[in-house]
Design an enzyme around this catalytic site. Structure first.
Site, PDB file in Angstrom:
ATOM      1  N   ASP A  14       0.798  -1.227   0.000  1.00  0.00           N
ATOM      2  CA  ASP A  14       0.000   0.000   0.000  1.00  0.00           C
ATOM      3  C   ASP A  14       0.832   1.280   0.000  1.00  0.00           C
ATOM      4  O   ASP A  14       0.420   2.305   0.547  1.00  0.00           O
ATOM      5  CB  ASP A  14      -0.985   0.013   1.200  1.00  0.00           C
ATOM      6  N   GLU A  15       1.984   1.228  -0.623  1.00  0.00           N
ATOM      7  CA  GLU A  15       2.878   2.390  -0.663  1.00  0.00           C
ATOM      8  C   GLU A  15       2.404   3.435  -1.671  1.00  0.00           C
ATOM      9  O   GLU A  15       2.901   4.573  -1.688  1.00  0.00           O
ATOM     10  CB  GLU A  15       4.305   1.954  -1.026  1.00  0.00           C
ATOM     11  N   GLY A  16       1.476   3.023  -2.557  1.00  0.00           N
ATOM     12  CA  GLY A  16       1.018   3.936  -3.623  1.00  0.00           C
ATOM     13  C   GLY A  16       1.491   3.472  -4.997  1.00  0.00           C
ATOM     14  O   GLY A  16       1.606   4.274  -5.923  1.00  0.00           O
ATOM     15  N   LYS A  17       1.725   2.158  -5.119  1.00  0.00           N
ATOM     16  CA  LYS A  17       2.260   1.599  -6.381  1.00  0.00           C
ATOM     17  C   LYS A  17       1.344   1.894  -7.565  1.00  0.00           C
ATOM     18  O   LYS A  17       1.801   2.293  -8.630  1.00  0.00           O
ATOM     19  CB  LYS A  17       2.425   0.068  -6.243  1.00  0.00           C
ATOM     20  N   LYS A  19      -0.830   4.242  -8.120  1.00  0.00           N
ATOM     21  CA  LYS A  19      -0.788   5.636  -8.549  1.00  0.00           C
ATOM     22  C   LYS A  19       0.478   5.923  -9.365  1.00  0.00           C
ATOM     23  O   LYS A  19       0.415   6.540 -10.423  1.00  0.00           O
ATOM     24  CB  LYS A  19      -0.825   6.562  -7.320  1.00  0.00           C
ATOM     25  N   GLY A  41      -4.642  -4.265  -3.782  1.00  0.00           N
ATOM     26  CA  GLY A  41      -5.628  -3.222  -4.057  1.00  0.00           C
ATOM     27  C   GLY A  41      -4.842  -1.978  -4.422  1.00  0.00           C
ATOM     28  O   GLY A  41      -4.202  -1.390  -3.565  1.00  0.00           O
ATOM     29  N   HIS A  42      -4.841  -1.637  -5.694  1.00  0.00           N
ATOM     30  CA  HIS A  42      -4.033  -0.511  -6.176  1.00  0.00           C
ATOM     31  C   HIS A  42      -4.958   0.630  -6.585  1.00  0.00           C
ATOM     32  O   HIS A  42      -5.787   0.475  -7.477  1.00  0.00           O
ATOM     33  CB  HIS A  42      -3.153  -0.954  -7.360  1.00  0.00           C
ATOM     34  N   THR A  43      -4.801   1.763  -5.903  1.00  0.00           N
ATOM     35  CA  THR A  43      -5.729   2.890  -6.103  1.00  0.00           C
ATOM     36  C   THR A  43      -5.143   3.928  -7.045  1.00  0.00           C
ATOM     37  O   THR A  43      -3.983   4.319  -6.906  1.00  0.00           O
ATOM     38  CB  THR A  43      -6.012   3.563  -4.742  1.00  0.00           C
ATOM     39  N   ARG A 144       2.397 -28.725  -7.556  1.00  0.00           N
ATOM     40  CA  ARG A 144       2.184 -29.212  -8.931  1.00  0.00           C
ATOM     41  C   ARG A 144       0.796 -29.801  -9.121  1.00  0.00           C
ATOM     42  O   ARG A 144       0.599 -30.696  -9.922  1.00  0.00           O
ATOM     43  CB  ARG A 144       3.287 -30.217  -9.311  1.00  0.00           C
ATOM     44  N   GLN A 231       1.892  -6.062  -3.205  1.00  0.00           N
ATOM     45  CA  GLN A 231       2.351  -6.214  -1.819  1.00  0.00           C
ATOM     46  C   GLN A 231       3.644  -5.395  -1.636  1.00  0.00           C
ATOM     47  O   GLN A 231       3.817  -4.407  -2.319  1.00  0.00           O
ATOM     48  CB  GLN A 231       2.556  -7.690  -1.442  1.00  0.00           C
ATOM     49  N   ALA A 306      -7.502  -1.169   0.711  1.00  0.00           N
ATOM     50  CA  ALA A 306      -8.220  -0.998  -0.560  1.00  0.00           C
ATOM     51  C   ALA A 306      -8.912  -2.302  -0.968  1.00  0.00           C
ATOM     52  O   ALA A 306      -9.792  -2.300  -1.818  1.00  0.00           O
ATOM     53  CB  ALA A 306      -7.256  -0.539  -1.646  1.00  0.00           C
ATOM     54  N   GLY A 309     -10.864  -3.175   3.397  1.00  0.00           N
ATOM     55  CA  GLY A 309     -11.443  -2.083   4.186  1.00  0.00           C
ATOM     56  C   GLY A 309     -10.971  -2.061   5.635  1.00  0.00           C
ATOM     57  O   GLY A 309     -11.395  -1.211   6.418  1.00  0.00           O
ATOM     58  N   ARG A 312      -5.509   0.210   8.584  1.00  0.00           N
ATOM     59  CA  ARG A 312      -4.091  -0.166   8.538  1.00  0.00           C
ATOM     60  C   ARG A 312      -3.411   0.320   9.809  1.00  0.00           C
ATOM     61  O   ARG A 312      -3.734   1.396  10.320  1.00  0.00           O
ATOM     62  CB  ARG A 312      -3.427   0.467   7.315  1.00  0.00           C
TER      63      ARG A 312
HETATM   64  P1  GDP Z   1      -0.845   0.343  -3.522  1.00  0.00           P
HETATM   65  O1  GDP Z   1      -1.431  -0.947  -3.068  1.00  0.00           O
HETATM   66  O2  GDP Z   1       0.631   0.404  -3.294  1.00  0.00           O
HETATM   67  O3  GDP Z   1      -1.212   0.697  -4.940  1.00  0.00           O
HETATM   68  O4  GDP Z   1      -1.476   1.477  -2.591  1.00  0.00           O
HETATM   69  P2  GDP Z   1      -3.026   1.606  -2.128  1.00  0.00           P
HETATM   70  O5  GDP Z   1      -3.820   2.099  -3.267  1.00  0.00           O
HETATM   71  O6  GDP Z   1      -3.471   0.372  -1.459  1.00  0.00           O
HETATM   72  O7  GDP Z   1      -2.879   2.675  -0.975  1.00  0.00           O
HETATM   73  C1  GDP Z   1      -2.356   3.936  -1.201  1.00  0.00           C
HETATM   74  C2  GDP Z   1      -3.414   4.965  -0.775  1.00  0.00           C
HETATM   75  O8  GDP Z   1      -2.821   6.238  -0.656  1.00  0.00           O
HETATM   76  C3  GDP Z   1      -4.517   5.139  -1.815  1.00  0.00           C
HETATM   77  O9  GDP Z   1      -5.709   5.473  -1.155  1.00  0.00           O
HETATM   78  C4  GDP Z   1      -4.021   6.293  -2.652  1.00  0.00           C
HETATM   79  O10 GDP Z   1      -5.075   6.997  -3.286  1.00  0.00           O
HETATM   80  C5  GDP Z   1      -3.360   7.152  -1.616  1.00  0.00           C
HETATM   81  N1  GDP Z   1      -2.207   7.941  -2.066  1.00  0.00           N
HETATM   82  C6  GDP Z   1      -1.243   7.615  -2.960  1.00  0.00           C
HETATM   83  N2  GDP Z   1      -0.303   8.569  -3.008  1.00  0.00           N
HETATM   84  C7  GDP Z   1      -0.673   9.533  -2.131  1.00  0.00           C
HETATM   85  C8  GDP Z   1      -0.088  10.761  -1.697  1.00  0.00           C
HETATM   86  O11 GDP Z   1       0.977  11.150  -2.131  1.00  0.00           O
HETATM   87  N3  GDP Z   1      -0.773  11.448  -0.749  1.00  0.00           N
HETATM   88  C9  GDP Z   1      -1.949  11.034  -0.227  1.00  0.00           C
HETATM   89  N4  GDP Z   1      -2.530  11.754   0.712  1.00  0.00           N
HETATM   90  N5  GDP Z   1      -2.527   9.866  -0.609  1.00  0.00           N
HETATM   91  C10 GDP Z   1      -1.889   9.138  -1.539  1.00  0.00           C
HETATM   92  P1  IMO Z   2      -0.999  -4.196  -2.236  1.00  0.00           P
HETATM   93  O1  IMO Z   2      -0.546  -4.713  -3.589  1.00  0.00           O
HETATM   94  C1  IMO Z   2      -1.049  -4.698   2.083  1.00  0.00           C
HETATM   95  C2  IMO Z   2      -1.119  -8.787   3.631  1.00  0.00           C
HETATM   96  C3  IMO Z   2      -2.387  -9.231   4.323  1.00  0.00           C
HETATM   97  C4  IMO Z   2      -1.842 -10.262   5.280  1.00  0.00           C
HETATM   98  C5  IMO Z   2      -0.711 -10.905   4.492  1.00  0.00           C
HETATM   99  C6  IMO Z   2      -1.110 -12.196   3.801  1.00  0.00           C
HETATM  100  O2  IMO Z   2      -2.284  -3.464  -2.274  1.00  0.00           O
HETATM  101  O3  IMO Z   2       0.115  -3.436  -1.594  1.00  0.00           O
HETATM  102  P2  IMO Z   2      -2.651 -12.865   1.761  1.00  0.00           P
HETATM  103  O4  IMO Z   2      -4.040 -12.459   1.384  1.00  0.00           O
HETATM  104  O5  IMO Z   2      -1.627 -12.520   0.733  1.00  0.00           O
HETATM  105  O6  IMO Z   2      -2.563 -14.289   2.191  1.00  0.00           O
HETATM  106  O7  IMO Z   2      -2.306 -12.008   3.071  1.00  0.00           O
HETATM  107  O8  IMO Z   2      -0.324  -9.948   3.504  1.00  0.00           O
HETATM  108  N1  IMO Z   2      -1.334  -8.258   2.268  1.00  0.00           N
HETATM  109  C7  IMO Z   2      -1.261  -6.953   1.949  1.00  0.00           C
HETATM  110  N2  IMO Z   2      -1.073  -5.873   2.725  1.00  0.00           N
HETATM  111  N3  IMO Z   2      -1.156  -4.546   0.748  1.00  0.00           N
HETATM  112  C8  IMO Z   2      -1.319  -5.618  -0.046  1.00  0.00           C
HETATM  113  O9  IMO Z   2      -1.285  -5.541  -1.391  1.00  0.00           O
HETATM  114  C9  IMO Z   2      -1.422  -6.900   0.549  1.00  0.00           C
HETATM  115  N4  IMO Z   2      -1.603  -8.155   0.079  1.00  0.00           N
HETATM  116  C10 IMO Z   2      -1.543  -8.975   1.136  1.00  0.00           C
HETATM  117  O10 IMO Z   2      -3.017  -8.160   4.982  1.00  0.00           O
HETATM  118  O11 IMO Z   2      -1.256  -9.611   6.385  1.00  0.00           O
HETATM  119 MG    MG Z   3      -2.942  -1.624  -1.758  1.00  0.00          MG
END
Ligand code: GDP
Ligand code: IMO
Ligand code: MG
Length: 430
Positions: A14-17, A19, A41-43, A144, A231, A306, A309, A312
């Protein structure tokens, strides 16, 4: 001949990949996912609309770019179908520019059941899985016994499906799992299975390919390919906080096996980190904040999963973990996201080292889950101003520039850009 550039998460996801991939897509011809599945979940946000992608690569909003789901990815056909129809509602027809590896493995409804059964059996030691069937589906891949996308075209697919399903049912029985009460998205498993089988028809409409040949040919032709991670490095199956990890290789090495490209064909490695740190699910998180500051990060950063719900867990940036991730991935440049969340903070802290049993270390210990880790924190002056409207990296407030320079210094990796809002337009390249 070109190389595959990589963008992946350096923390716990969830680092913002999503975006950043969307922002970088204009520079590439192909965007490819190499691992993970609907646990991701990539937003993406632009024109005031928010989109969340789970299996589909984040380049999909650029109609002229090819998006590839590589062999290392897991596909759950119902979730895939829903994602395709959500995109169609937004006017995006993915049937033309989304290619899928025939070698990508399928997540069956019974994999999702087993995920729930395994978690239930773990009791207090739950991983906090997203319950999308990731662990059980990768287990079958390695054992396998899995089914792949290409198998859906075979005459005996249904027979193989039934065989695998019956194995899963036996396993669920041995775990004393109550199958009758189990629901997927509110549906009993038989009902969900009917939808799942019908969703295979959606998959069949796509260009099912040997993506390893496709990607390597693209590189031979000088096309630019971006690999999108899911992840984060600290959730990697080998190097993450095992067993509180996901079941795939989330690091650069995963690009080679998940797309079929040789290590010599990896180019830039772009690592992404929040200006602070979050984790969803169970497992160690040394810089986690249990106080009002943690709650503020969660609220101001809208830190809710994402995919699930769930709120975090939030804390300060963890430099030992970040340095570890930079080492494992060979990161050549950093993207830092969400400093705007801390605009009102008087001070911003950074964990430079860990203290374990009175000893200072900057390494991630093998006993990561067992030992008490005391983060050694250094405080930096907050910038106390809104970042809205800033369009140039150098116009960022001085205290933030100092904080970012410190991240560069301690990781030894230059920052390429900083993101200051969820919107596509707010990425400041250095
Ligand atoms: P991903 O899984 O790495 O793609 O990241 P997520 O989408 O799960 O979570 C990142 C969240 O931070 C999302 O709600 C984005 O819309 C939001 N986001 C991304 N970049 C920024 C930023 O620079 N500032 C803020 N406030 N929100 C951001
Ligand atoms: P994105 O791509 C954050 C976490 C789960 C759990 C562990 C194992 O949006 O960054 P799993 O369903 O893979 O068996 O869960 O990994 N997890 C994530 N946490 N972002 C994700 O993906 C994740 N995908 C899995 O919360 O702790
Ligand atoms: Mg995510």
């Amino acid at each position: 001949m070109s190389k595959v550039d990589v963008l992946l998460g350096l923390q716990w996801g969830d680092e913002g990949k999503g975006k950043i991939v969307d922002v970088l897509t204009p520079d590439y011809d192909v965007v490819a996912r190499f691992q993970g599945g609907p646990n991701a979940g990539h937003t993406l946000e632009f024109n005031g609309i928010k989109h969340v992608l789970h299996i589909i690569p984040s380049g999909i909003f650029h109609a002229e770019k090819i998006n590839v789901i590589g062999n290392g990815v897991l596909i759950e056909p119902c979730i895939f179908k829903k994602e395709i129809s959500d995109l169609a509602e937004k006017g995006v027809d993915a049937t033309k520019n989304l290619y899928i590896s025939k070698k990508a493995h399928l997540i069956l409804p019974s994999h999702r059941m087993l995920d729930a059964a395994n978690e239930q059996a773990k009791g207090n030691a739950k991983i906090g899985s997203t319950l999308k069937g990731i662990g059980p589906a990768y287990t079958d891949k390695i054992a396998r016994t899995g089914l792949r996308v290409g198998d859906i075209m075979e005459f005996d697919f249904r027979e193989k499906y039934e065989m695998l399903k019956s194995q899963h049912l036996r396993l669920a029985h041995t775990l004393n799992f109550d199958i009758a009460d189990f629901r997927i998205d509110g549906c009993a498993i038989d009902e969900y299975e009917r939808m799942w089988l019908a969703s295979l028809e959606t998959l069949k409409k796509f260009n099912l390919i040997n993506s390893e040949y496709f990607i390597n040919r693209c590189l031979d032709e000088g096309k630019r390919v971006l690999a999108e991670g899911a992840q984060g490095s600290m959730l990697d199956i080998d190097f993450g906080s095992y067993p509180f990890v996901t079941s795939s290789s989330t690091i650069t090495a995963g690009v080679c096996s998940g797309l079929g490209v040789a290590p010599s064909r990896i180019g830039r490695v772009m690592g992404i980190s929040k200006a602070y740190c979050t984790r969803v699910g169970a497992g160690p998180f040394p810089t986690e904040l249990f106080d009002a500051t943690g709650t503020r990060l969660c609220e101001l950063g809208h830190e809710y999963g994402a995919t699930t719900g769930r709120p975090r867990r939030c804390g300060w940036i963890d430099i030992p973990a970040l340095r570890y991730a930079c080492m494992l991935n060979g990161v050549t440049e950093l993207f830092v996201t969400k400093p705007d969340v801390m605009n009102d903070f008087d001070e911003v802290k950074m964990c430079t080292h860990y203290q374990i049993n009175g000893q200072q270390t900057d390494e991630i210990p093998f006993e990561f889950n067992e030992v008490e880790i005391v983060p050694q924190l250094v405080a930096y002056k907050g910038w106390k101003q809104s970042l809205a409207g800033i369009t140039d990296y150098n116009q960022l407030p001085q205290p933030l520039l100092q904080y970012l320079a410190e991240i560069e210094r301690v990781t030894g990796v230059p920052i390429r850009a900083v993101s200051i809002s969820p919107d596509r337009k707010d990425v400041l390249f250095k």
